[in-house]
Enzyme design. Sequence first.
Site, PDB file in Angstrom:
ATOM      1  N   THR A  81       0.707  -1.056   0.108  1.00 40.12           N
ATOM      2  CA  THR A  81      -0.023   0.039   0.035  1.00 40.12           C
ATOM      3  C   THR A  81       0.697   1.182   0.205  1.00 40.12           C
ATOM      4  O   THR A  81       2.105   1.300   0.353  1.00 40.12           O
ATOM      5  CB  THR A  81      -0.905   0.048   1.417  1.00 40.12           C
ATOM      6  OG1 THR A  81      -2.132   0.960   0.836  1.00 40.12           O
ATOM      7  CG2 THR A  81      -0.258   0.664   2.444  1.00 40.12           C
TER       8      THR A  81
ATOM      9  N   SER B 181       2.051   5.293  -7.705  1.00 40.22           N
ATOM     10  CA  SER B 181       1.348   3.719  -8.367  1.00 40.22           C
ATOM     11  C   SER B 181       2.072   3.523  -9.827  1.00 40.22           C
ATOM     12  O   SER B 181       1.912   2.250 -10.109  1.00 40.22           O
ATOM     13  CB  SER B 181      -0.104   3.999  -8.801  1.00 40.22           C
ATOM     14  OG  SER B 181      -0.321   5.300  -9.834  1.00 40.22           O
TER      15      SER B 181
ATOM     16  N   CYS C 179       5.629   1.663  -7.711  1.00 42.51           N
ATOM     17  CA  CYS C 179       5.466   0.535  -6.815  1.00 42.51           C
ATOM     18  C   CYS C 179       4.495  -0.595  -7.402  1.00 42.51           C
ATOM     19  O   CYS C 179       3.170  -0.025  -7.642  1.00 42.51           O
ATOM     20  CB  CYS C 179       5.236   1.312  -5.362  1.00 42.51           C
ATOM     21  SG  CYS C 179       4.817   0.029  -4.219  1.00 42.51           S
TER      22      CYS C 179
ATOM     23  N   THR D 108       1.124  -0.541  -5.414  1.00 45.71           N
ATOM     24  CA  THR D 108       0.204   0.364  -5.130  1.00 45.71           C
ATOM     25  C   THR D 108      -0.555   0.643  -6.425  1.00 45.71           C
ATOM     26  O   THR D 108       0.062   0.455  -7.662  1.00 45.71           O
ATOM     27  CB  THR D 108       1.082   1.742  -4.851  1.00 45.71           C
ATOM     28  OG1 THR D 108       1.888   1.246  -3.783  1.00 45.71           O
ATOM     29  CG2 THR D 108       0.342   2.875  -4.897  1.00 45.71           C
TER      30      THR D 108
END
Length: 189
Positions: free
Chosen positions: A12, A172, A175, A178
């Site tokens: 996350t 995003s 990663c 994410t």
Amino acid sequence: MSHRDSYTMYGTTILCIRQGGSVIIAGDGQVSMGSAIMKTSAKKIKRLAGDSVITGFAGATADAFTLFERLEAKLEKHPGQLMRACVELAKDWRRDKYLRRLEAMMIVADKSVSLIISGGGDVLEPENGIAAIGSGGNFALSAARALCAARDELSLDMTLEYIATAAMAVASEICVYTNNNIIMEKIEE
């Protein structure tokens, strides 16, 4: 590195940005189990204490909900005193054998302070009003700092929502844990 390392949270990105008396916390919606995406629209941001506190978590979901419940109890015991409630939670976290094994981190904010509660039970107040946790946290943190610096130096008109959305988009794209399904909660002055 093991996914069970309590100081490295996977799966996350949570970002908190404070400007004046306003604060926003943004989180992505991806839930991963190992290398598989289990859910893309999870809500990792929660309001507590009659909506006067917002918080986001990284780490094991069940552990985070345990911490949410404990923090809410501390906020009821110490209304309007977020720092004290978080310090009391951290004391319990360090003392209690069960709590010490929880694998979660939290960012907690109210109208006056933003705090990171680490997996080791530390309470940290971030510098510059920007904080991030989770696997994409450093990417979002870097992007948010750069955007805030550009806004201030060039007198650009960027809202907290814009900065949070853009910084989370950067995370995003880098990663794999994410996604770009961003959920935000804001407290305005």
